[in-house]
Design a protein around this motif. Structure first.
Motif, PDB file in Angstrom:
ATOM      1  N   GLN A  10     -31.560  10.421  38.392  1.00 51.01           N
ATOM      2  CA  GLN A  10     -30.188  10.574  38.864  1.00 51.01           C
ATOM      3  C   GLN A  10     -30.267  11.779  40.027  1.00 51.01           C
ATOM      4  N   MET A  11     -31.103  12.746  39.732  1.00 49.89           N
ATOM      5  CA  MET A  11     -30.945  14.068  40.356  1.00 49.89           C
ATOM      6  C   MET A  11     -31.980  13.481  41.756  1.00 49.89           C
ATOM      7  N   GLU A  12     -32.762  12.794  41.917  1.00 48.25           N
ATOM      8  CA  GLU A  12     -33.527  12.328  42.841  1.00 48.25           C
ATOM      9  C   GLU A  12     -32.662  11.546  43.686  1.00 48.25           C
ATOM     10  N   ARG A  13     -32.020  10.658  43.422  1.00 49.40           N
ATOM     11  CA  ARG A  13     -30.886   9.681  44.145  1.00 49.40           C
ATOM     12  C   ARG A  13     -29.840  10.813  44.735  1.00 49.40           C
ATOM     13  N   GLU A  14     -29.410  11.658  43.881  1.00 53.37           N
ATOM     14  CA  GLU A  14     -28.295  12.430  44.464  1.00 53.37           C
ATOM     15  C   GLU A  14     -28.667  13.412  45.447  1.00 53.37           C
ATOM     16  N   ARG A  15     -29.931  14.045  45.129  1.00 49.27           N
ATOM     17  CA  ARG A  15     -30.298  15.076  46.412  1.00 49.27           C
ATOM     18  C   ARG A  15     -30.849  14.248  47.639  1.00 49.27           C
ATOM     19  N   CYS A  16     -31.385  13.089  47.415  1.00 49.41           N
ATOM     20  CA  CYS A  16     -31.803  12.237  48.666  1.00 49.41           C
ATOM     21  C   CYS A  16     -30.605  11.934  49.300  1.00 49.41           C
ATOM     22  N   VAL A  17     -29.652  11.527  48.799  1.00 47.13           N
ATOM     23  CA  VAL A  17     -28.420  11.021  49.690  1.00 47.13           C
ATOM     24  C   VAL A  17     -27.659  12.000  50.216  1.00 47.13           C
ATOM     25  N   GLU A  18     -27.676  13.257  49.378  1.00 43.74           N
ATOM     26  CA  GLU A  18     -27.046  14.238  50.060  1.00 43.74           C
ATOM     27  C   GLU A  18     -27.517  15.063  51.216  1.00 43.74           C
ATOM     28  N   VAL A  19     -28.946  14.952  51.038  1.00 41.50           N
ATOM     29  CA  VAL A  19     -29.797  15.673  52.338  1.00 41.50           C
ATOM     30  C   VAL A  19     -29.435  14.887  53.572  1.00 41.50           C
ATOM     31  N   VAL A  20     -29.486  13.362  53.187  1.00 39.03           N
ATOM     32  CA  VAL A  20     -29.255  12.613  54.472  1.00 39.03           C
ATOM     33  C   VAL A  20     -27.779  12.804  55.161  1.00 39.03           C
ATOM     34  N   LYS A  21     -26.962  12.896  54.097  1.00 34.42           N
ATOM     35  CA  LYS A  21     -25.503  13.048  54.374  1.00 34.42           C
ATOM     36  C   LYS A  21     -25.163  14.295  55.124  1.00 34.42           C
ATOM     37  N   ALA A  22     -25.909  15.356  54.865  1.00 37.04           N
ATOM     38  CA  ALA A  22     -25.651  16.636  55.442  1.00 37.04           C
ATOM     39  C   ALA A  22     -26.381  16.819  56.889  1.00 37.04           C
ATOM     40  N   SER A  23     -27.224  15.654  57.159  1.00 36.69           N
ATOM     41  CA  SER A  23     -28.062  15.779  58.635  1.00 36.69           C
ATOM     42  C   SER A  23     -27.437  15.015  59.458  1.00 36.69           C
ATOM     43  N   GLN A  24     -27.809  14.772  60.491  1.00 40.06           N
ATOM     44  CA  GLN A  24     -27.387  14.045  61.547  1.00 40.06           C
ATOM     45  C   GLN A  24     -27.364  12.440  61.501  1.00 40.06           C
ATOM     46  N   TYR A  25     -28.094  11.965  60.603  1.00 39.63           N
ATOM     47  CA  TYR A  25     -28.419  10.690  60.175  1.00 39.63           C
ATOM     48  C   TYR A  25     -27.489  10.162  59.259  1.00 39.63           C
ATOM     49  N   VAL A  26     -26.099  10.236  59.489  1.00 32.80           N
ATOM     50  CA  VAL A  26     -25.185   9.983  58.409  1.00 32.80           C
ATOM     51  C   VAL A  26     -25.173   8.535  58.231  1.00 32.80           C
ATOM     52  N   GLU A  27     -25.289   7.565  59.272  1.00 33.06           N
ATOM     53  CA  GLU A  27     -25.412   6.200  59.211  1.00 33.06           C
ATOM     54  C   GLU A  27     -26.612   5.844  58.333  1.00 33.06           C
ATOM     55  N   LEU A  28     -27.710   6.548  58.283  1.00 33.58           N
ATOM     56  CA  LEU A  28     -28.879   6.453  57.697  1.00 33.58           C
ATOM     57  C   LEU A  28     -28.301   6.474  56.198  1.00 33.58           C
ATOM     58  N   ALA A  29     -27.597   7.170  55.802  1.00 32.17           N
ATOM     59  CA  ALA A  29     -27.128   7.320  54.218  1.00 32.17           C
ATOM     60  C   ALA A  29     -26.656   5.881  53.767  1.00 32.17           C
ATOM     61  N   ASN A  30     -25.635   5.468  54.717  1.00 31.96           N
ATOM     62  CA  ASN A  30     -24.984   4.173  54.402  1.00 31.96           C
ATOM     63  C   ASN A  30     -25.917   3.087  54.261  1.00 31.96           C
ATOM     64  N   ASP A  31     -26.983   3.130  55.245  1.00 26.52           N
ATOM     65  CA  ASP A  31     -28.023   2.023  55.011  1.00 26.52           C
ATOM     66  C   ASP A  31     -28.680   2.063  53.754  1.00 26.52           C
ATOM     67  N   LEU A  32     -28.864   3.487  53.408  1.00 28.11           N
ATOM     68  CA  LEU A  32     -29.706   3.529  51.998  1.00 28.11           C
ATOM     69  C   LEU A  32     -28.965   3.099  50.880  1.00 28.11           C
ATOM     70  N   GLU A  33     -27.458   3.254  50.826  1.00 32.11           N
ATOM     71  CA  GLU A  33     -26.658   2.699  49.770  1.00 32.11           C
ATOM     72  C   GLU A  33     -26.745   1.351  49.850  1.00 32.11           C
ATOM     73  N   ILE A  34     -26.493   0.767  51.018  1.00 30.93           N
ATOM     74  CA  ILE A  34     -26.781  -0.739  50.944  1.00 30.93           C
ATOM     75  C   ILE A  34     -27.983  -1.200  50.469  1.00 30.93           C
ATOM     76  N   ASN A  35     -29.260  -0.697  50.879  1.00 28.15           N
ATOM     77  CA  ASN A  35     -30.382  -0.949  50.250  1.00 28.15           C
ATOM     78  C   ASN A  35     -30.520  -0.833  48.702  1.00 28.15           C
ATOM     79  N   LYS A  36     -29.799   0.199  48.378  1.00 24.60           N
ATOM     80  CA  LYS A  36     -29.784   0.468  46.814  1.00 24.60           C
ATOM     81  C   LYS A  36     -29.246  -0.756  46.075  1.00 24.60           C
TER      82      LYS A  36
END
Length: 776
Positions: free
Chosen positions: A348-374
């Motif tokens: 759970q910590m691995e998932r949350e940190r990965c998504v949070e790091v991506v959301k805080a970066s300029q690649y916000v759309e990539l976070a949505n892609d990660l959730e879709i792939n999840k």
């Protein structure tokens, strides 16, 4: 003569260029005319005589070139190949291999009583015993493996003594001796006879003739470790480590790991830490890293525990990230471990940190892609609830992401036959992105499921206008036109799709099916032939070909394809029924028996198949077998009137005393049948008014049943036309072949393809495993 003699100069001065102009006058050809001795020799007979027939021998005793000796002329040149002479050419045929001498003498018979042959057979027997011992050990029979190993050891010692008597000690097979002793020690260890195993290993290790035998000290160390003699285990591990060269890095690492584990068992954590640190610096692995953390925990060094944990998570897993939490086998223990770590706190910590790091970066759309792939990963793991929960989080996102998530949700609910939810999310996907072809296709599917084919076709058309390469929409609109009986338009859609998907079995079948509906059997047969060239083992396609040839009157071709269909899928009751009827029609009743017997196995509660088996026995002249079969049917179905009628007939013809018993039972059953029919008739008369009101609907139903059972009526009429046949023989109703080319055992409905989104772009989820063509 003295004129050619040159004396050394008397002066001490050396002339560097002296002697260059001096030459031998013998080589002066210009003065030959003035040379008196030469001219005299030319004029004499010595210079003009012809060559002699007999030449003198040379000073070495060898004949001169061209001399004749023993009737054979010596060659004038040394280039001629040896062994080929003119005399041989004159008197005999060309035979360079000496074949004229006749065949070679036969080989000497092998003497089985010779010492060498006995040694060879004994060596072969020892090898066989060693192999049998290893096989028994792999099968879990440890006692048999040990007995075989002991027997091999005894025979090997006999073999050594025989070799010493016949040959020198240097010819003893050391490899065989080594393998016998090593196998014996291994079997002792497997049977927990550790003392005997250690003694056998000592015999190998102390023999200097065995190369690299020192490595077996690792096995001895393992035995001492099992005996909890940790000091000796460490001693032998270190002795083995000293004898293994540094080039064998992997083996040295494993021995170091054993040493570290032994130190942990003795409580010497500092020495264990040294061993595991060396391993993690040379070749890090998960076991060594985990043991290093435990050792630091035992000594209470938290800082080094953190560093060791960082080293541990840096070890590559050598598996794909998506497959990390997917079980590779059906092992229940492995499945439990994966289930435990799949959603633990670290995961759970691995998932949350990965998504949070991506959301805080300029690649916000990539976070949505990660959730879709999840969510797609959950689908691959068949965890539909988690996939739905993940996709529902996108309902409040921007329109593009919301459309992708809603498309996948519509797809999932459609697969679960929850069409209301599927329609709701399809509307949400379309409203979020009107130009999403997958969303429009899913919306068309939900409308198709409700029976509104015209409206479904409109959604499919809009999907094609937005994306002309959407094959799902093109296929589904073809199905829709087929339901609307607009066959020309349906054929046009499937032909366009065939130009895109050349080897699609579903498309080929649909084209053949449309031609069949258009009453063009020749074209249907042609397209089905293309289909079976792609899927030659499809039993439904083969049976459809047999049905078309049967309707055209070509019984031989129909039999061929029906038989092929039966060979690949021997449980299709329609195919079995046709083959049985074919053999009855061609007067081969004994061959029809096997098909009706199989049908009775598939449908054991249907008496008609067993009656047909008995009828075939009767027609083929085997009356006793027919009588036994009818008796067995009567035992299983005592109220079957037809069975009793044939029992009465057969017993009468044969003259059995049982005829009176069966006749009495038959009369009783017929009387009960008459009473039952009278009751039904009186009930119908009392409800005549209600029956007349339902007459219209019943008439429509009867028309449908008539068209559905046309094939069964043809087969029944065929059987009733045979002489002496009055059995109740009804075929099963004629069903359409499905469009999925998976041979289902039950009737299914034809459903359109489902499109879904797997990413934010226009790629269809249909390209994944979940987008199979839903069966008809």
């Amino acid at each position: 003569m003295m004129q050619n003699v040159h004396l050394a100069p008397e002066t001490d001065e050396d002339d560097l260029y002296s002697g260059y102009n001096d030459y031998n006058p013998t080589y002066d050809t210009e003065e030959l005319e003035n040379d008196t001795a030469f001219q005299q020799a030319v004029r004499t007979s010595h210079g003009r005589r012809p060559p002699s027939k007999t030449s003198l021998a040379s000073s070495m005793g060898r004949p001169m070139t061209g001399a004749i000796q023993d009737g054979i002329t010596r060659p004038m040149t040394a280039v001629r190949a040896a062994g080929f002479t003119k005399a041989a050419l004159r008197g005999s045929a060309f035979d360079p291999l000496g074949q004229s001498r006749g065949p070679a003498p036969p080989l000497e018979a092998k003497n089985e009583d010779s010492p060498e042959e006995k040694i060879r057979q004994l060596e072969k027997k020892v090898n066989e015993l060693v192999e049998e011992s290893c096989i028994a050990n792999s099968c879990g029979d440890l006692k048999l493996a040990l007995e075989k190993a002991k027997d091999a050891g005894r025979k090997e010692r006999v073999l050594v003594r025989q070799r010493e008597q016949v040959t020198t000690p240097e010819n003893i097979n050391l490899d065989l001796t080594y393998s016998v002793l090593f196998n014996l020690a291994s079997q002792y260890s497997a049977n927990e006879m550790y003392a005997e195993a250690l003694n056998t290993y000592q015999v190998i290790v102390k023999n200097k003739m065995f190369i690299n035998a020192g490595r077996l000290k690792v096995n001895m160390g393992n035995i001492y470790l099992k005996q909890r003699n940790y000091s000796k285990a460490i001693k032998f591990y270190r002795m083995a480590l000293d004898q293994i060269p540094s080039v064998h890095k992997e083996m040295r690492i494993k021995i170091m790991q054993n040493i570290g584990v032994t130190f942990i068992k003795t409580g010497r954590y500092s020495d264990a830490i040294n061993s595991f640190e060396h391993i993690m610096s040379m070749a890090p692995n998960l076991k060594a890293g985990f043991n290093l953390i435990l050792s630091y925990f035992a000594v209470g060094d938290r800082d080094k525990m953190k560093k060791a944990f960082q080293k541990l998570i840096a070890v590559p897993l050598e598996i794909d990230e998506d497959d990390k939490y997917i079980s590779p086998s059906d092992d229940p223990h492995t499945n439990l471990v994966i289930e435990a770590i799949k959603n633990d706190h670290l995961r759970q910590m691995e998932r949350e940190r990965c998504v949070e790091v991506v959301k805080a970066s300029q690649y916000v759309e990539l976070a949505n892609d990660l959730e879709i792939n999840k969510a797609i990963t959950y689908l691959r793991q068949k965890d539909f609830n988690q996939a739905v929960e993940t996709l529902k989080m996108f309902e409040k996102k921007d329109s593009r992401v919301k459309s992708a998530a809603a498309t996948n949700l519509s797809f999932l609910y459609y697969l679960e036959n929850e069409f209301a939810q599927a329609s709701s999310y399809a509307d949400l996907a379309v409203n979020s992105d009107r130009y999403n072809p997958s969303a429009l296709t899913n919306k068309g599917n939900t409308v198709f499921a409700s029976g509104d084919y015209e409206k479904a076709a409109e959604f499919y058309k809009e999907a094609l206008r937005n994306d002309s390469s959407c094959t799902e929409a093109l296929y589904n609109i073809g199905l829709t036109y087929k339901r609307l009986n607009r066959l020309d338009e349906a054929l046009d859609c499937f032909l366009k799709l065939h130009a895109i998907l050349r080897n699609s079995a579903q498309v080929l079948y649909q084209i053949a099916n449309v031609y069949e509906l258009m009453e063009d059997p020749n074209q249907a047969i042609e397209w089905l032939m293309q289909l079976i060239s792609i899927v030659p083992t499809d039993s439904r396609a083969l049976s459809k070909l047999g049905e078309l040839y049967d309707s055209e009157g070509d019984k031989s071709q129909a039999f061929q394809y029906y038989y092929e269909s039966y060979r690949y899928f021997p449980s299709n009751i329609e195919v079995i029924e046709w083959l049985g009827a074919y053999y009855i029609d061609t007067q081969f009743c004994e061959k029809a028996i096997q098909y009706f017997e199989r049908a009775s196995l598939i449908q054991p509660t249907q008496v008609k198949w067993q009656l047909m088996v008995a009828s075939c026995f009767r027609r083929s002249g085997n009356y006793q077998k027919a009588l036994d079969t009818y008796k067995e049917i009567h035992r299983k179905f005592p109220e079957n009137v037809e069975c009793l009628r044939f029992l009465v007939r057969l017993c009468t013809d044969i003259g059995l005393k049982e005829v009176q018993e069966y006749a009495t039972k038959l009369k009783r059953l017929e009387k009960m049948k008459e009473i039952r029919e009278q009751r039904i008739k009186s009930g119908r008369d009392s409800s005549g008014g209600s029956r007349s009101r339902r007459e219209g609907s019943a008439g429509s139903d009867s028309g449908q049943n008539c068209s559905a059972s046309s094939k069964g009526e043809r087969l029944s009429a065929k059987l009733r036309a045979l002489p002496g046949t009055n059995e109740p023989y009804e075929s099963s109703s004629n069903k359409e072949i499905d469009a999925s080319y998976v041979d289902p055992l039950g009737p299914q409905i034809e459903r359109p393809k489902t499109a879904a989104k797997k990413r934010i772009d226009e790629d269809d989820f249909a390209d994944e495993e979940l987008d199979d063509l839903l069966p008809e």
